[in-house]
Design a protein around this motif. Structure first.
Motif, PDB file in Angstrom:
ATOM      1  N   LEU A  32       0.854  -1.197   0.000  1.00 35.62           N
ATOM      2  CA  LEU A  32       0.000   0.000   0.000  1.00 35.62           C
ATOM      3  C   LEU A  32       0.884   1.240   0.000  1.00 35.62           C
ATOM      4  O   LEU A  32       1.735   1.390   0.886  1.00 35.62           O
ATOM      5  N   ASP A  33       0.698   2.090  -0.977  1.00 33.66           N
ATOM      6  CA  ASP A  33       1.454   3.346  -1.069  1.00 33.66           C
ATOM      7  C   ASP A  33       2.954   3.132  -0.896  1.00 33.66           C
ATOM      8  O   ASP A  33       3.611   3.851  -0.145  1.00 33.66           O
ATOM      9  N   GLY A  34       3.467   2.113  -1.558  1.00 37.20           N
ATOM     10  CA  GLY A  34       4.909   1.879  -1.515  1.00 37.20           C
ATOM     11  C   GLY A  34       5.386   1.211  -0.234  1.00 37.20           C
ATOM     12  O   GLY A  34       6.578   0.957  -0.082  1.00 37.20           O
ATOM     13  N   GLU A  35       4.463   0.897   0.692  1.00 35.94           N
ATOM     14  CA  GLU A  35       4.875   0.214   1.923  1.00 35.94           C
ATOM     15  C   GLU A  35       4.392  -1.231   1.899  1.00 35.94           C
ATOM     16  O   GLU A  35       3.416  -1.558   1.226  1.00 35.94           O
ATOM     17  N   GLN A  36       5.097  -2.082   2.638  1.00 36.81           N
ATOM     18  CA  GLN A  36       4.704  -3.492   2.759  1.00 36.81           C
ATOM     19  C   GLN A  36       4.286  -3.754   4.199  1.00 36.81           C
ATOM     20  O   GLN A  36       4.989  -3.341   5.118  1.00 36.81           O
ATOM     21  N   PHE A  37       3.185  -4.422   4.362  1.00 41.77           N
ATOM     22  CA  PHE A  37       2.753  -4.811   5.709  1.00 41.77           C
ATOM     23  C   PHE A  37       2.567  -6.322   5.713  1.00 41.77           C
ATOM     24  O   PHE A  37       2.075  -6.870   4.719  1.00 41.77           O
ATOM     25  N   SER A  38       2.944  -6.982   6.798  1.00 45.54           N
ATOM     26  CA  SER A  38       2.582  -8.395   6.871  1.00 45.54           C
ATOM     27  C   SER A  38       2.158  -8.774   8.282  1.00 45.54           C
ATOM     28  O   SER A  38       2.723  -8.283   9.273  1.00 45.54           O
ATOM     29  N   PHE A  39       1.131  -9.593   8.325  1.00 42.23           N
ATOM     30  CA  PHE A  39       0.547 -10.043   9.589  1.00 42.23           C
ATOM     31  C   PHE A  39       0.269 -11.537   9.478  1.00 42.23           C
ATOM     32  O   PHE A  39       0.088 -12.061   8.379  1.00 42.23           O
ATOM     33  N   VAL A  40       0.234 -12.200  10.638  1.00 41.88           N
ATOM     34  CA  VAL A  40      -0.014 -13.648  10.589  1.00 41.88           C
ATOM     35  C   VAL A  40      -1.245 -14.029  11.418  1.00 41.88           C
ATOM     36  O   VAL A  40      -1.515 -15.196  11.620  1.00 41.88           O
ATOM     37  N   ASP A  41      -1.973 -13.018  11.890  1.00 48.24           N
ATOM     38  CA  ASP A  41      -3.068 -13.329  12.813  1.00 48.24           C
ATOM     39  C   ASP A  41      -4.416 -12.803  12.350  1.00 48.24           C
ATOM     40  O   ASP A  41      -5.244 -12.376  13.134  1.00 48.24           O
ATOM     41  N   TRP A  42      -4.626 -12.833  11.042  1.00 53.16           N
ATOM     42  CA  TRP A  42      -5.931 -12.402  10.532  1.00 53.16           C
ATOM     43  C   TRP A  42      -6.925 -13.559  10.672  1.00 53.16           C
ATOM     44  O   TRP A  42      -6.688 -14.638  10.135  1.00 53.16           O
ATOM     45  N   ASP A  43      -7.999 -13.334  11.388  1.00 54.41           N
ATOM     46  CA  ASP A  43      -9.108 -14.284  11.367  1.00 54.41           C
ATOM     47  C   ASP A  43      -9.805 -14.030  10.036  1.00 54.41           C
ATOM     48  O   ASP A  43     -10.487 -13.018   9.872  1.00 54.41           O
ATOM     49  N   GLY A  44      -9.589 -14.927   9.099  1.00 53.20           N
ATOM     50  CA  GLY A  44     -10.013 -14.683   7.718  1.00 53.20           C
ATOM     51  C   GLY A  44     -11.493 -14.439   7.537  1.00 53.20           C
ATOM     52  O   GLY A  44     -11.939 -14.085   6.450  1.00 53.20           O
ATOM     53  N   ARG A  45     -12.279 -14.618   8.621  1.00 50.84           N
ATOM     54  CA  ARG A  45     -13.724 -14.330   8.482  1.00 50.84           C
ATOM     55  C   ARG A  45     -14.011 -12.847   8.662  1.00 50.84           C
ATOM     56  O   ARG A  45     -15.075 -12.370   8.333  1.00 50.84           O
ATOM     57  N   GLN A  46     -13.032 -12.152   9.266  1.00 51.89           N
ATOM     58  CA  GLN A  46     -13.211 -10.699   9.442  1.00 51.89           C
ATOM     59  C   GLN A  46     -12.911 -10.013   8.102  1.00 51.89           C
ATOM     60  O   GLN A  46     -12.009 -10.448   7.375  1.00 51.89           O
ATOM     61  N   HIS A  47     -13.634  -8.967   7.792  1.00 53.09           N
ATOM     62  CA  HIS A  47     -13.353  -8.278   6.529  1.00 53.09           C
ATOM     63  C   HIS A  47     -11.944  -7.702   6.551  1.00 53.09           C
ATOM     64  O   HIS A  47     -11.501  -7.155   7.568  1.00 53.09           O
ATOM     65  N   LEU A  48     -11.272  -7.824   5.417  1.00 53.92           N
ATOM     66  CA  LEU A  48      -9.857  -7.428   5.342  1.00 53.92           C
ATOM     67  C   LEU A  48      -9.661  -5.965   5.758  1.00 53.92           C
ATOM     68  O   LEU A  48      -8.721  -5.637   6.488  1.00 53.92           O
ATOM     69  N   LEU A  49     -10.551  -5.086   5.296  1.00 56.51           N
ATOM     70  CA  LEU A  49     -10.405  -3.662   5.642  1.00 56.51           C
ATOM     71  C   LEU A  49     -10.449  -3.467   7.164  1.00 56.51           C
ATOM     72  O   LEU A  49      -9.625  -2.737   7.730  1.00 56.51           O
ATOM     73  N   ASP A  50     -11.397  -4.118   7.817  1.00 55.22           N
ATOM     74  CA  ASP A  50     -11.511  -3.980   9.279  1.00 55.22           C
ATOM     75  C   ASP A  50     -10.244  -4.486   9.964  1.00 55.22           C
ATOM     76  O   ASP A  50      -9.751  -3.876  10.909  1.00 55.22           O
ATOM     77  N   PHE A  51      -9.735  -5.619   9.463  1.00 56.47           N
ATOM     78  CA  PHE A  51      -8.528  -6.169  10.077  1.00 56.47           C
ATOM     79  C   PHE A  51      -7.361  -5.195   9.908  1.00 56.47           C
ATOM     80  O   PHE A  51      -6.632  -4.904  10.871  1.00 56.47           O
ATOM     81  N   LEU A  52      -7.201  -4.676   8.703  1.00 60.00           N
ATOM     82  CA  LEU A  52      -6.070  -3.763   8.461  1.00 60.00           C
ATOM     83  C   LEU A  52      -6.200  -2.517   9.333  1.00 60.00           C
ATOM     84  O   LEU A  52      -5.222  -2.024   9.902  1.00 60.00           O
ATOM     85  N   GLU A  53      -7.423  -2.003   9.458  1.00 61.88           N
ATOM     86  CA  GLU A  53      -7.610  -0.826  10.312  1.00 61.88           C
ATOM     87  C   GLU A  53      -7.268  -1.146  11.765  1.00 61.88           C
ATOM     88  O   GLU A  53      -6.671  -0.328  12.467  1.00 61.88           O
ATOM     89  N   SER A  54      -7.613  -2.363  12.205  1.00 62.75           N
ATOM     90  CA  SER A  54      -7.319  -2.730  13.595  1.00 62.75           C
ATOM     91  C   SER A  54      -5.817  -2.790  13.835  1.00 62.75           C
ATOM     92  O   SER A  54      -5.348  -2.700  14.956  1.00 62.75           O
ATOM     93  N   LYS A  55      -5.047  -2.934  12.731  1.00 61.40           N
ATOM     94  CA  LYS A  55      -3.590  -2.971  12.837  1.00 61.40           C
ATOM     95  C   LYS A  55      -2.968  -1.602  12.558  1.00 61.40           C
ATOM     96  O   LYS A  55      -1.749  -1.479  12.416  1.00 61.40           O
ATOM     97  N   GLY A  56      -3.819  -0.609  12.401  1.00 54.92           N
ATOM     98  CA  GLY A  56      -3.313   0.746  12.182  1.00 54.92           C
ATOM     99  C   GLY A  56      -2.911   1.036  10.745  1.00 54.92           C
ATOM    100  O   GLY A  56      -2.251   2.032  10.462  1.00 54.92           O
ATOM    101  N   VAL A  57      -3.311   0.163   9.811  1.00 57.25           N
ATOM    102  CA  VAL A  57      -2.984   0.398   8.393  1.00 57.25           C
ATOM    103  C   VAL A  57      -4.064   1.283   7.782  1.00 57.25           C
ATOM    104  O   VAL A  57      -5.255   0.996   7.913  1.00 57.25           O
ATOM    105  N   ASN A  58      -3.640   2.328   7.130  1.00 61.17           N
ATOM    106  CA  ASN A  58      -4.569   3.299   6.565  1.00 61.17           C
ATOM    107  C   ASN A  58      -5.033   2.893   5.176  1.00 61.17           C
ATOM    108  O   ASN A  58      -4.703   3.528   4.188  1.00 61.17           O
ATOM    109  N   ALA A  59      -5.791   1.817   5.088  1.00 60.01           N
ATOM    110  CA  ALA A  59      -6.241   1.357   3.770  1.00 60.01           C
ATOM    111  C   ALA A  59      -7.401   2.239   3.294  1.00 60.01           C
ATOM    112  O   ALA A  59      -8.182   2.729   4.106  1.00 60.01           O
ATOM    113  N   PRO A  60      -7.520   2.433   1.982  1.00 59.51           N
ATOM    114  CA  PRO A  60      -8.578   3.327   1.483  1.00 59.51           C
ATOM    115  C   PRO A  60      -9.972   2.706   1.593  1.00 59.51           C
ATOM    116  O   PRO A  60     -10.117   1.489   1.519  1.00 59.51           O
ATOM    117  N   PHE A  61     -10.969   3.526   1.768  1.00 60.98           N
ATOM    118  CA  PHE A  61     -12.360   3.054   1.767  1.00 60.98           C
ATOM    119  C   PHE A  61     -13.269   4.258   1.571  1.00 60.98           C
ATOM    120  O   PHE A  61     -12.855   5.408   1.702  1.00 60.98           O
TER     121      PHE A  61
END
Ligand code: FES
Length: 365
Positions: free
Chosen positions: A281-310
Motif C-alpha cells: 500500500l502506497d509503496g509500503e509493505q505490511f505483513s501479519f499472521v493473525d488475521w481471522d479470515g472471516r473478518q473483513h480485510l479492511l476492518d482487520f487492516l484498520e485494527s492494525k493501524g494500516v490506513n487502507a482506502p475506503f
C-alpha cells in the motif's frame, strides 16, 4: 484538521462550467498534501450537509490533473439532493468533509494510445486523464464526448485549447444529440473500430457505457484495454463514527455467519484464521499472521493501524479495491465489480474474507 479518516477542506473557488455544472476547487493544507495526492481518473467522496441525516456521502470525479490543484466537477441531476445543494449553496470559503482520493479508473501507462469516451458529466475523470497524459505521456489521445446539446458541453473551451496546443496528439470529437441524435450501436461500433490497439476509458450514463462496452467486446478488444468508471451512489455514511460503523458491520458479519451455517452462503466459507496476509500500500509493505479470515480485510487492516482506502464500506463503490497477488478472497457483498474484474483478481477489501491460509494483495494496481 482530520476527523477519523475524513478531512475538512476549504473551498477555494467555485467555477461555473455550464448552467447545470460547477467545479469545486479545494484548498489542500500543506500538511495534508501527501494524503490528497491522486492519480488521474480518481474520485473524492464529499460529505454534503443534510438536515435529515447530518451528512450525505457522494463521490465525484476529480477533473484536474495531478499537480494542478484539486477540483471535482458536479453536475445537477434532477432528483439529486447533493448535486443540487452543491450547485445552489456551496461557495468559496465554505468547508466540506472530504475523504482522500480513491478509485481504479486510472491508466497504467501514459505512453499508450488512449481512446477516452465520455457522456455528459462523465467527462470529468476523462479530462484529468487527458491532461495528465498530454503532459507526461507520449501516446495519441482521442476524446469522444457525447452531450445533449452545445450548452451542456462541460470544458468546451479547455478542450479546444488543448486540441489546438497538441494537434499531433489530441483529437476531440463532439457528438451532440440535438444535432446527430443518440449514437446508435452500429455508429459507435464503426467509430471504435478505427482505434484497434488503443486503450479505452469510458465514463458516462449507464446506457452509454453499456453500449460502448458491448461494441468493444464485439470488436474483441481485450479486457486489459477496456476500462469503465462505475456510477457511484453511496448508501452508507463513511463520515459516521468509525466505531459505530464497525459495530454495525460486526452485527452484519454475525448475521452472515448464521446464514452460512444454514448452508446458504452469499460468499464461500472463509478460513477461520489465523491467516497470513501481506499487503502493498502506497509503496509500503505490511505483513501479519493473525488475521481471522472471516473478518473483513479492511476492518482487520484498520485494527492494525494500516490506513487502507475506503468510502462506502458496503461494497457499493470501488474505493477499497485491491488486487490479489497470491491466495484467494471471497466477498460478502459486491455491487460494483464485474465478472471480468473478479477474474483479474480485483476484490473489495471492505467485503473481502480469506479463502486461503496465505493471502497477498496490492492496493497499487
Ligand atoms: Fe466502497 Fe468497499 S469501501 S466498496
Amino acid at each position: 484538521m482530520a476527523t477519523e479518516d475524513s478531512y475538512l477542506l476549504k473551498v477555494a473557488e467555485i467555477v461555473r462550467e455550464t448552467a447545470d455544472a460547477v467545479s469545486v476547487v479545494f484548498e489542500v493544507p500543506s500538511g495534508e498534501s501527501a494524503t490528497f495526492d491522486f492519480k488521474p481518473g480518481q474520485f473524492l467522496t464529499l460529505g454534503v450537509p443534510s438536515d435529515q441525516t447530518g451528512l450525505v456521502a457522494r463521490a465525484y470525479s476529480i477533473c484536474t490533473p495531478p499537480g494542478d490543484g484539486l477540483a471535482v466537477t458536479v453536475k445537477r441531476t434532477a432528483e439529486g439532493y447533493a448535486s443540487n445543494w452543491i450547485n445552489d449553496n456551496l461557495k468559496a470559503g465554505d468547508t466540506l468533509r472530504v475523504l482522500p482520493p480513491s478509485g481504479i479508473f486510472t491508466p497504467k501507462s501514459l505512453d499508450t494510445d488512449l481512446l477516452l469516451l465520455a457522456g455528459g458529466s462523465g467527462v470529468t475523470p476523462i479530462m484529468s486523464i487527458a491532461r495528465h497524459a498530454l503532459e507526461h505521456g507520449e501516446g495519441r489521445i482521442t476524446v469522444f464526448y457525447a452531450n445533449r446539446d452545445e450548452n451542456s458541453v462541460i470544458f468546451a473551451e479547455k478542450l479546444r485549447e488543448l486540441a489546438a496546443a497538441n494537434p499531433e496528439r489530441l483529437q476531440v470529437i463532439h457528438w451532440l444529440e440535438s444535432v446527430q441524435g443518440l449514437p446508435t450501436a452500429e455508429q459507435l461500433k464503426a467509430f471504435l473500430a478505427q482505434y484497434d490497439g488503443w486503450t479505452s476509458f469510458c465514463c458516462g450514463p449507464a446506457p452509454f457505457m453499456k453500449m460502448v462496452q458491448t461494441a468493444l467486446k464485439e470488436l474483441e478488444v481485450p479486457r486489459e484495454r477496456r476500462h469503465q468508471e462505475k456510477f457511484i451512489s453511496l448508501g452508507g455514511n463513511p463520515f459516521g463514527d468509525v466505531e459505530e460503523v464497525l459495530a454495525a458491520q460486526a452485527t452484519i458479519a454475525e448475521a452472515d455467519d448464521a446464514e452460512n451455517a444454514e448452508g446458504a452462503p452469499e460468499d464461500e466459507p472463509a478460513v477461520a484464521g489465523p491467516v497470513a496476509v501481506e499487503v502493498e500500500l502506497d509503496g509500503e509493505q505490511f505483513s501479519f499472521v493473525d488475521w481471522d479470515g472471516r473478518q473483513h480485510l479492511l476492518d482487520f487492516l484498520e485494527s492494525k493501524g494500516v490506513n487502507a482506502p475506503f468510502s462506502c464500506r458496503e461494497g457499493e463503490c470501488s474505493a477499497c479495491a485491491c488486487m490479489i497477488l497470491e491466495g484467494d478472497l471471497s466477498m460478502t457483498r459486491n455491487d460494483v465489480l464485474e465478472k471480468e474484474d473478479l477474474e483479474d483478481g480485483i476484490r473489495l477489501s471492505c467485503q473481502a474474507r480469506a479463502l486461503t491460509e496465505k493471502v497477498r494483495v496490492t492496493y497499487n494496481g
